[in-house]
Design an enzyme around this catalytic site. Structure first.
Site, PDB file in Angstrom:
ATOM      1  N   TYR A   1     -51.457  39.628  28.997  1.00 24.91           N
ATOM      2  CA  TYR A   1     -51.819  38.502  28.121  1.00 24.91           C
ATOM      3  C   TYR A   1     -52.601  37.410  28.834  1.00 24.91           C
ATOM      4  CZ  TYR A   1     -47.216  36.351  29.435  1.00 24.91           C
ATOM      5  OH  TYR A   1     -46.123  35.822  30.071  1.00 24.91           O
ATOM      6  N   GLU A   2     -53.105  36.490  28.009  1.00 22.26           N
ATOM      7  CA  GLU A   2     -54.065  35.443  28.425  1.00 22.26           C
ATOM      8  C   GLU A   2     -55.350  36.069  28.972  1.00 22.26           C
ATOM      9  OE1 GLU A   2     -53.161  33.010  27.072  1.00 22.26           O
ATOM     10  OE2 GLU A   2     -51.010  33.345  27.030  1.00 22.26           O
ATOM     11  N   GLY A   3     -55.741  37.179  28.373  1.00 21.04           N
ATOM     12  CA  GLY A   3     -56.918  37.915  28.843  1.00 21.04           C
ATOM     13  C   GLY A   3     -56.459  38.962  29.839  1.00 21.04           C
TER      14      GLY A   3
END
Length: 598
Positions: free
Chosen positions: A442-444
């Protein structure tokens, strides 16, 4: 059965012996009075909170998980989580690095960073609730109107309210240009926001009276793609003009994701049904505003894996010291025991040293980045602020991707130290592995971070910012190049620094001819860059340790630091040679494979 001890000694080493942060603070009027004793007292108390209040809730929180009441759309968090948050607020911890204008304590970011490492070691799932609020605060502090700041920032700073970021939708993750959530202007200046969001960490919970959602949506006349995204404040409960809470807004939790890890955090499916929202910043410029929060989150995710690496290492080391099994290959070491302790086995030591090297290297890098953020925010010299901002932009994808990749490697290795017991829940190790795995996603995803590093941060400005970091490496090499005691650290670092320039140029030239070359090389490239950065800090840490030992300091801490540096350069740093070779193999072996996937 698991335990956790805040690594205050190493934190102080990095802050005061490696980075000399209080000398740096003297040049920043906002932090000029922050001294070693103040930092020490804060982190000691912060460590107690992590160790005594939230660490005991880690396994139980994972077991219980969160529960959604479908009739009310309210979420109950695991037993003890809400009470722990009340103690967190009572202690003033949410306000640690906040702007004093809005009730914050105004302390440096680097101090807050240390505190959050300890929180993540103790209980990542719990820490995500207040952690996301920092990003929402930063976003509104940078892009909010005066009225928005006045309404929301004091409550976010105090911890009375929490914040989230609502980006992902069922049909799109990282490609936010595809999002469909829409916002329609109203006569009173607000907007009606309608759509569906998924994977919203801490999207609904029982800690606070109000949750402030920052939501990406499209205006009716918005351009297609990412250039047509706007950002909106959408509170769970509407806020009256006098600051009191009004009626429930049209935003609610429709479901909770059933996840591999971080069970104690409510990962929510959020429905917006004509919810009232307010525009943040300019129309169609929402992604720029949200990047403030996304970058804060990316650094925060790196800190999550750093925390997990540290706690996994501590418990694996304690187990290895106690567990007896087999005999040393060079002959029995504990003849009065039926077997030797497993710490005699070289491969057990390799796994432990891997975790230790990645934890301490990650700590040095993350604290350096936090110091750069302090420079960017608080230094009076505009040139210093700009240089710091450029380096933070370069290093952020490395903090996120390299530290989380290493966290997965390290927690897996530490679980392996336990043998079969590592797979058993009561020891706590399998939870660290499960929790660590999300941090790479997550978060890219880490591939997205790699594309950002190579495509935007390096090739995007022809390597200008990379050269700035290269100058730091070159200066260290010049200072220590003739020091024989530093040769085992400086020589490989100097070689990689030289190779990095050639490597980058080669990849850039190939990408100019075929853009797929960036995608083919990016993940390996980021890992090489990560080792260059870690190598730089490990060489500097070795230099401090050598100087202390030479001065007669008998503290075993310095011998341990030196031995870990030797292990890092001998066993982990050489990975760069294979990575450069695989990156140079090009895109063809990946793209010309249609027959494989037919």
């Amino acid at each position: 059965m698991p335990s956790y001890t805040p690594p205050l000694r190493d934190m102080h080493f990095v802050m005061h012996e490696l980075l000399r942060i209080t000398d740096e603070f003297k040049a920043m009027p906002a932090h000029a009075d922050v001294d070693v004793d103040t930092i020490g007292a804060i982190l000691e108390e912060g460590g107690k909170f992590a160790q005594e209040v939230i660490f005991p809730l880690n396994i139980s929180g994972d077991t219980e998980g969160c529960v959604l009441d479908q009739s009310t759309h309210e979420v109950t968090t695991p037993k003890g989580f809400k009470a722990a948050y009340a103690k967190y607020v009572e202690g003033g911890w949410p306000a640690l690095s906040g702007d004093p204008v809005y009730g914050g304590q105004g302390l440096p970011v680097v101090v807050n960073q240390c505190f959050y490492e300890m929180l993540n070691s103790a209980n990542q799932a719990w820490t995500m609730y207040p952690g996301l609020t920092h990003g929402a605060y930063e976003c509104l502090h940078t892009h909010g109107t005066d009225e928005q700041k006045k309404t929301y920032l004091p409550k976010l700073t105090s911890g009375e309210w929490t914040g989230t970021m609502c980006l992902t939708e069922p049909h799109c993750g990282t490609d936010l240009g595809l999002l469909r959530t829409r916002a329609e202007a109203q006569a009173d200046g607000s907007y009606r926001v309608t759509g569906n969001k998924i994977f919203i960490s801490a999207g609904e919970h029982d800690f606070v009276s109000n949750i402030i959602h920052l939501v990406l949506a499209r205006l009716p006349d918005a351009p297609q793609g990412s250039k047509g995204i706007s950002l909106f404040i959408v509170p769970k409960l509407l806020v009256n003009p006098d600051g009191t809470l009004g009626k429930r807004n049209g935003i609610y939790c429709a479901g909770l994701e059933h996840k591999m890890g971080i069970h104690g955090n409510a990962t929510a499916q959020i429905v917006l049904d004509g919810a009232q929202g307010w525009l943040v910043g300019q129309p169609n410029k929402g992604l720029n505003a949200m990047f403030v929060m996304m970058n804060a989150a990316r650094v925060g995710v790196g800190m999550q894996s750093l925390g997990l690496t540290e706690v996994a290492y501590q418990n694996a080391l304690a187990y290895a010291k106690d567990r007896i099994q087999g005999r040393s290959l060079s002959g029995p070491k504990n003849k009065d025991q039926p077997a030797d302790g497993i710490l005699v086995h070289p491969d057990v030591r390799k796994m432990l040293l891997t975790a230790k090297a990645y934890a301490e290297g990650g700590r040095a890098l993350s604290m350096y980045c936090a110091l750069l953020i302090d420079r960017e925010l608080s230094h009076p010299d505009e040139k210093v602020r700009q240089d710091a901002a450029e380096l933070v932009a370069l290093l952020t994808p490395i903090v996120k991707a390299f530290i989380t990749d290493n966290g997965w490697i390290a927690t897996s290795a530490c679980m392996q130290v336990f043998g079969g017991h590592g797979y058993i829940k009561e020891w706590g190790m399998e939870q660290h592995v499960r929790d660590a795995r999300i941090n790479m996603i997550y978060e890219g995803t880490n591939t997205v971070q790699s594309l950002d590093l190579l495509g935007r941060k390096v090739l995007g400005n022809n390597g200008a910012t990379l050269k700035k970091f290269g100058k730091l490496v070159a200066a260290l090499v010049e200072e220590e190049g003739v020091n024989e005691k530093m040769a085992e650290f400086i020589n490989p670092l100097a070689y990689l620094g030289d190779q990095m320039t050639k490597f980058t140029t080669e990849i850039g030239f190939k990408a100019f001819q075929n853009p797929d070359e960036v995608g083919a090389a990016a993940v390996d490239y980021l890992r090489v860059a990560g080792h260059l950065v870690f190598g730089y800090f490990w060489a500097r840490m070795a230099r401090v340790a050598l100087r202390e030992i030479a001065s007669g300091n008998t503290d075993p801490f310095y011998q341990a630091k030196l031995q870990t540096a030797r292990f890092y350069f001998a066993r982990l740093f050489p990975e760069t040679a294979a990575l450069m070779r695989t990156a140079r193999s090009g895109a063809r072996v990946l793209t010309e494979t249609d027959a494989v996937f037919a």
